[in-house]
Scaffold this motif. Structure first.
Motif, PDB file in Angstrom:
ATOM      1  N   ASP A   4       0.817  -1.212   0.000  1.00 40.88           N
ATOM      2  CA  ASP A   4       0.000   0.000   0.000  1.00 40.88           C
ATOM      3  C   ASP A   4       0.855   1.269   0.000  1.00 40.88           C
ATOM      4  O   ASP A   4       0.421   2.308  -0.495  1.00 40.88           O
ATOM      5  N   PHE A   5       2.054   1.199   0.558  1.00 40.20           N
ATOM      6  CA  PHE A   5       2.930   2.378   0.628  1.00 40.20           C
ATOM      7  C   PHE A   5       3.249   2.922  -0.760  1.00 40.20           C
ATOM      8  O   PHE A   5       3.504   4.120  -0.924  1.00 40.20           O
ATOM      9  N   GLN A  41      10.021  -1.596  -4.068  1.00 40.46           N
ATOM     10  CA  GLN A  41       9.496  -2.757  -3.348  1.00 40.46           C
ATOM     11  C   GLN A  41      10.610  -3.742  -2.991  1.00 40.46           C
ATOM     12  O   GLN A  41      10.693  -4.230  -1.865  1.00 40.46           O
ATOM     13  N   ILE A  42      11.515  -4.003  -3.920  1.00 44.75           N
ATOM     14  CA  ILE A  42      12.644  -4.908  -3.656  1.00 44.75           C
ATOM     15  C   ILE A  42      13.533  -4.321  -2.556  1.00 44.75           C
ATOM     16  O   ILE A  42      13.989  -5.037  -1.664  1.00 44.75           O
ATOM     17  N   SER A  43      13.767  -3.009  -2.612  1.00 47.93           N
ATOM     18  CA  SER A  43      14.591  -2.350  -1.597  1.00 47.93           C
ATOM     19  C   SER A  43      13.989  -2.521  -0.208  1.00 47.93           C
ATOM     20  O   SER A  43      14.697  -2.839   0.754  1.00 47.93           O
ATOM     21  N   VAL A  44      12.683  -2.325  -0.110  1.00 48.34           N
ATOM     22  CA  VAL A  44      12.001  -2.464   1.178  1.00 48.34           C
ATOM     23  C   VAL A  44      12.052  -3.917   1.657  1.00 48.34           C
ATOM     24  O   VAL A  44      12.305  -4.185   2.831  1.00 48.34           O
ATOM     25  N   GLU A  45      11.862  -4.856   0.746  1.00 48.62           N
ATOM     26  CA  GLU A  45      11.862  -6.282   1.113  1.00 48.62           C
ATOM     27  C   GLU A  45      13.231  -6.781   1.542  1.00 48.62           C
ATOM     28  O   GLU A  45      13.349  -7.559   2.481  1.00 48.62           O
ATOM     29  N   THR A  46      14.291  -6.328   0.853  1.00 51.44           N
ATOM     30  CA  THR A  46      15.632  -6.867   1.110  1.00 51.44           C
ATOM     31  C   THR A  46      16.466  -6.027   2.073  1.00 51.44           C
ATOM     32  O   THR A  46      17.419  -6.537   2.654  1.00 51.44           O
TER      33      THR A  46
END
Length: 133
Positions: A4-5, A41-46
């Motif tokens: 959602d961010f 999204q990848i940055s936030v996940e990893t």
């Protein structure tokens, strides 16, 4: 993961948002790059900074070839929703492809851009071509 961010970001016409990387300890601005929704999204996940390379039209994992990875410590969105401030731990102490700590190493003085920061590592040694034979 809840994404959602991503809806709160004002993406430009190319689907990108400006991302400013800042040293989490010193506060020094290290670089500016672009992110798309996937790289963010990848940055936030990893927890590792991943950007969008406009020149190569692909994801750019910071440090993938130089080893100078950025570990994300905090992320902030500006009031207009069109710029990110990413506080990072800069592994290797070098953020710039020129071998300097920061990409902002030139200062305007009396109408001339003057280099204010030394090269810490020769880029030729950071970006050696890998022989795939």
């Amino acid at each position: 993961m809840n994404t959602d961010f991503l809806q709160h970001i004002k993406w430009n016409d190319d689907g990108l948002v400006a991302a400013i990387a800042q040293d989490a300890t010193s506060g020094r601005v290290l670089m500016m790059a672009w992110m798309n929704a996937e790289s963010l999204q990848i940055s936030v996940e990893t927890g590792d900074a991943v950007y969008w390379s406009r020149s190569r039209s692909k994801l750019w994992r910071k440090g993938e070839s130089s080893g100078n990875v950025q570990k994300i410590r905090a992320m902030e969105l500006d009031c207009d929703g069109d710029a990110l401030l990413i506080q990072v731990e800069q592994l290797g102490g070098i953020a710039c492809h020129t071998g300097r700590q920061s990409c902002f190493y030139r200062r305007l003085n009396a109408g001339d851009w003057q280099t204010t920061e030394a090269v810490l590592k020769d880029p030729a040694t950071m970006y050696q071509k890998v022989d795939k034979s």
